[in-house]
Motif scaffolding. Structure first.
Motif, PDB file in Angstrom:
ATOM      1  N   TYR A 252      40.101   6.585  10.126  1.00 17.49           N
ATOM      2  CA  TYR A 252      39.366   7.622   9.397  1.00 17.49           C
ATOM      3  C   TYR A 252      38.245   6.992   8.563  1.00 17.49           C
ATOM      4  N   THR A 253      38.578   5.897   7.901  1.00 17.79           N
ATOM      5  CA  THR A 253      37.600   5.203   7.057  1.00 17.79           C
ATOM      6  C   THR A 253      36.469   4.612   7.889  1.00 17.79           C
ATOM      7  N   ALA A 254      36.824   3.946   8.975  1.00 22.34           N
ATOM      8  CA  ALA A 254      35.811   3.296   9.814  1.00 22.34           C
ATOM      9  C   ALA A 254      34.808   4.303  10.362  1.00 22.34           C
ATOM     10  N   GLU A 255      35.302   5.425  10.818  1.00 21.70           N
ATOM     11  CA  GLU A 255      34.417   6.436  11.409  1.00 21.70           C
ATOM     12  C   GLU A 255      33.431   7.003  10.401  1.00 21.70           C
ATOM     13  N   ARG A 256      33.781   6.928   9.120  1.00 17.61           N
ATOM     14  CA  ARG A 256      32.918   7.490   8.079  1.00 17.61           C
ATOM     15  C   ARG A 256      32.165   6.427   7.288  1.00 17.61           C
ATOM     16  N   CYS A 257      32.322   5.170   7.703  1.00 17.75           N
ATOM     17  CA  CYS A 257      31.576   4.065   7.068  1.00 17.75           C
ATOM     18  C   CYS A 257      30.897   3.208   8.136  1.00 17.75           C
ATOM     19  N   PRO A 258      30.052   3.793   8.957  1.00 14.58           N
ATOM     20  CA  PRO A 258      29.470   3.041  10.073  1.00 14.58           C
ATOM     21  C   PRO A 258      28.523   1.923   9.639  1.00 14.58           C
ATOM     22  N   ARG A 259      28.078   1.957   8.383  1.00 17.56           N
ATOM     23  CA  ARG A 259      27.122   0.948   7.903  1.00 17.56           C
ATOM     24  C   ARG A 259      27.801  -0.167   7.103  1.00 17.56           C
ATOM     25  N   LEU A 260      29.100  -0.260   7.203  1.00 14.51           N
ATOM     26  CA  LEU A 260      29.845  -1.230   6.391  1.00 14.51           C
ATOM     27  C   LEU A 260      29.375  -2.659   6.655  1.00 14.51           C
ATOM     28  N   LYS A 261      29.154  -3.387   5.554  1.00 12.52           N
ATOM     29  CA  LYS A 261      28.742  -4.792   5.648  1.00 12.52           C
ATOM     30  C   LYS A 261      29.810  -5.750   5.125  1.00 12.52           C
ATOM     31  N   ARG A 262      30.591  -5.275   4.158  1.00 13.29           N
ATOM     32  CA  ARG A 262      31.621  -6.145   3.586  1.00 13.29           C
ATOM     33  C   ARG A 262      32.942  -5.396   3.476  1.00 13.29           C
ATOM     34  N   LEU A 263      34.004  -6.029   3.981  1.00 10.50           N
ATOM     35  CA  LEU A 263      35.346  -5.467   3.888  1.00 10.50           C
ATOM     36  C   LEU A 263      36.276  -6.480   3.239  1.00 10.50           C
ATOM     37  N   VAL A 264      36.939  -6.052   2.164  1.00 13.42           N
ATOM     38  CA  VAL A 264      37.977  -6.859   1.516  1.00 13.42           C
ATOM     39  C   VAL A 264      39.283  -6.099   1.691  1.00 13.42           C
ATOM     40  N   MET A 265      40.163  -6.622   2.542  1.00 10.11           N
ATOM     41  CA  MET A 265      41.425  -5.943   2.825  1.00 10.11           C
ATOM     42  C   MET A 265      42.512  -6.998   3.071  1.00 10.11           C
ATOM     43  N   PRO A 266      43.137  -7.467   1.993  1.00 14.56           N
ATOM     44  CA  PRO A 266      44.114  -8.560   2.124  1.00 14.56           C
ATOM     45  C   PRO A 266      45.452  -8.168   2.740  1.00 14.56           C
ATOM     46  N   ALA A 267      45.773  -6.865   2.790  1.00 10.70           N
ATOM     47  CA  ALA A 267      47.090  -6.434   3.286  1.00 10.70           C
ATOM     48  C   ALA A 267      46.944  -5.673   4.599  1.00 10.70           C
ATOM     49  N   TRP A 268      47.500  -6.250   5.676  1.00  5.13           N
ATOM     50  CA  TRP A 268      47.383  -5.638   7.004  1.00  5.13           C
ATOM     51  C   TRP A 268      48.741  -5.261   7.578  1.00  5.13           C
ATOM     52  N   ASN A 269      49.757  -5.197   6.771  1.00  7.30           N
ATOM     53  CA  ASN A 269      51.117  -5.004   7.281  1.00  7.30           C
ATOM     54  C   ASN A 269      51.248  -3.795   8.200  1.00  7.30           C
ATOM     55  N   ARG A 270      50.559  -2.717   7.875  1.00  6.44           N
ATOM     56  CA  ARG A 270      50.734  -1.468   8.628  1.00  6.44           C
ATOM     57  C   ARG A 270      49.627  -1.242   9.660  1.00  6.44           C
ATOM     58  N   ILE A 271      48.760  -2.206   9.803  1.00  7.02           N
ATOM     59  CA  ILE A 271      47.646  -2.057  10.735  1.00  7.02           C
ATOM     60  C   ILE A 271      47.972  -2.768  12.048  1.00  7.02           C
ATOM     61  N   LYS A 272      47.821  -2.054  13.127  1.00  7.21           N
ATOM     62  CA  LYS A 272      48.106  -2.618  14.443  1.00  7.21           C
ATOM     63  C   LYS A 272      46.825  -3.163  15.073  1.00  7.21           C
ATOM     64  N   LYS A 273      47.019  -3.926  16.125  1.00 13.52           N
ATOM     65  CA  LYS A 273      45.897  -4.536  16.842  1.00 13.52           C
ATOM     66  C   LYS A 273      44.866  -3.491  17.263  1.00 13.52           C
ATOM     67  N   THR A 274      45.335  -2.387  17.811  1.00 16.07           N
ATOM     68  CA  THR A 274      44.405  -1.355  18.284  1.00 16.07           C
ATOM     69  C   THR A 274      43.612  -0.748  17.134  1.00 16.07           C
ATOM     70  N   GLY A 275      44.265  -0.605  15.975  1.00 11.32           N
ATOM     71  CA  GLY A 275      43.602   0.009  14.827  1.00 11.32           C
ATOM     72  C   GLY A 275      42.464  -0.825  14.283  1.00 11.32           C
ATOM     73  N   ILE A 276      42.705  -2.111  14.059  1.00 10.27           N
ATOM     74  CA  ILE A 276      41.657  -2.958  13.490  1.00 10.27           C
ATOM     75  C   ILE A 276      40.544  -3.201  14.506  1.00 10.27           C
ATOM     76  N   CYS A 277      40.895  -3.319  15.778  1.00  8.27           N
ATOM     77  CA  CYS A 277      39.864  -3.535  16.801  1.00  8.27           C
ATOM     78  C   CYS A 277      38.960  -2.306  16.938  1.00  8.27           C
ATOM     79  N   LYS A 278      39.555  -1.137  16.854  1.00 10.20           N
ATOM     80  CA  LYS A 278      38.764   0.096  16.913  1.00 10.20           C
ATOM     81  C   LYS A 278      37.793   0.163  15.741  1.00 10.20           C
ATOM     82  N   ALA A 279      38.262  -0.247  14.564  1.00 12.15           N
ATOM     83  CA  ALA A 279      37.400  -0.242  13.381  1.00 12.15           C
ATOM     84  C   ALA A 279      36.260  -1.253  13.524  1.00 12.15           C
TER      85      ALA A 279
END
Length: 246
Positions: free
Chosen positions: A58-85
């Motif tokens: 949801y976030t990725a689709e609404r932030c197409p111009r993102l330049k910097r991401l700080v996200m230290p916790a990926w416990n609930r994120i799957k391979k498909t989710g982060i790759c899609k983003a």
């Protein structure tokens, strides 16, 4: 800064986030991203904010111009989710992330989709496999920070030998381990001349391996896997590289 209400669990994803906490995050994201009109360029998530795949998409689709991401916790994120983003974030230049056991799927995705990508911060151990993956897929990386973590000497050598375009390397307060298992764990207390010689080509090589340094002491006490929750609230935000600090 928003945090999840969670408990640690013995099996994957190793955390359980309660429903109300998830709903609050979803509501905050919907409001903030709606107001942004797609113009957000920086997103910073707390290390105790456990974003789900759906929330990330949801976030990725609404932030197409993102330049910097700080996200230290990926416990609930799957391979498909982060790759899609990552496929959405073509303008991504900077990423702060945890150490992951199988990095090629992510690093290759960044290499294919984020042509301006220049700086990476790993909040966790830097294994030989991770370093080799960076060398294979992101040889033009400019800035790398692995502070307050464990790094194997061979991994450090790979970074220095194979990241030819690297300009800034931060290994402050790291536990430098001579050899990976099954060899006995031996922590090196200083950098040898071969490493220092390789690092001379860098514009900036930031180190601290001082027994009297409180941050170095914390890394050693935590055996190279920093327990950020034990320390000051803003301690995890610090980085000697200005562009990676929060």
């Amino acid at each position: 800064m928003l945090k999840s209400n969670f408990i640690i669990t013995p099996s994957e994803p190793y955390v359980y986030v309660d429903g109300p906490s998830d709903k609050i995050l979803t509501r905050v994201l919907k409001i903030a991203l709606s107001l942004s009109h797609g113009n957000i360029t920086t997103l910073i998530f707390h290390y105790n904010l456990f974003v789900s795949d759906d929330q990330l998409t949801y976030t990725a689709e609404r932030c197409p111009r993102l330049k910097r991401l700080v996200m230290p916790a990926w416990n609930r994120i799957k391979k498909t989710g982060i790759c899609k983003a990552i496929r959405v974030w073509e303008d991504l230049e900077s990423l702060t992330m945890p150490s992951i056991s199988n990095p090629p799927y992510l690093i290759e995705e960044i290499a294919k989709n984020c042509k301006k990508f220049a700086e990476l911060k790993i909040m966790g151990p830097c294994h030989i496999y991770f370093a080799s993956t960076l060398a294979a897929f992101l040889p033009n990386l400019k800035i790398l920070s692995i502070r307050c973590s464990m790094i194997y000497k061979e991994a450090l050598n790979i970074v220095l030998d194979d990241l030819k375009e690297l300009e800034v390397l931060n290994i402050s307060h790291c536990e430098l381990i001579e050899k990976p298992p099954p060899s006995p764990r031996r922590v090196l207390r200083q950098l040898d001349e071969s490493i220092l010689e390789k690092a001379r080509r860098l514009r900036k090589f930031i180190t601290c391996m001082n027994d009297s340094c409180i941050t170095c002491q914390r890394t050693r006490y935590d055996e190279g896997l920093m327990r950020w929750y034990k320390y000051e609230a803003d301690f995890w935000k610090v980085d000697e590289v200005k562009s990676l600090a929060i």
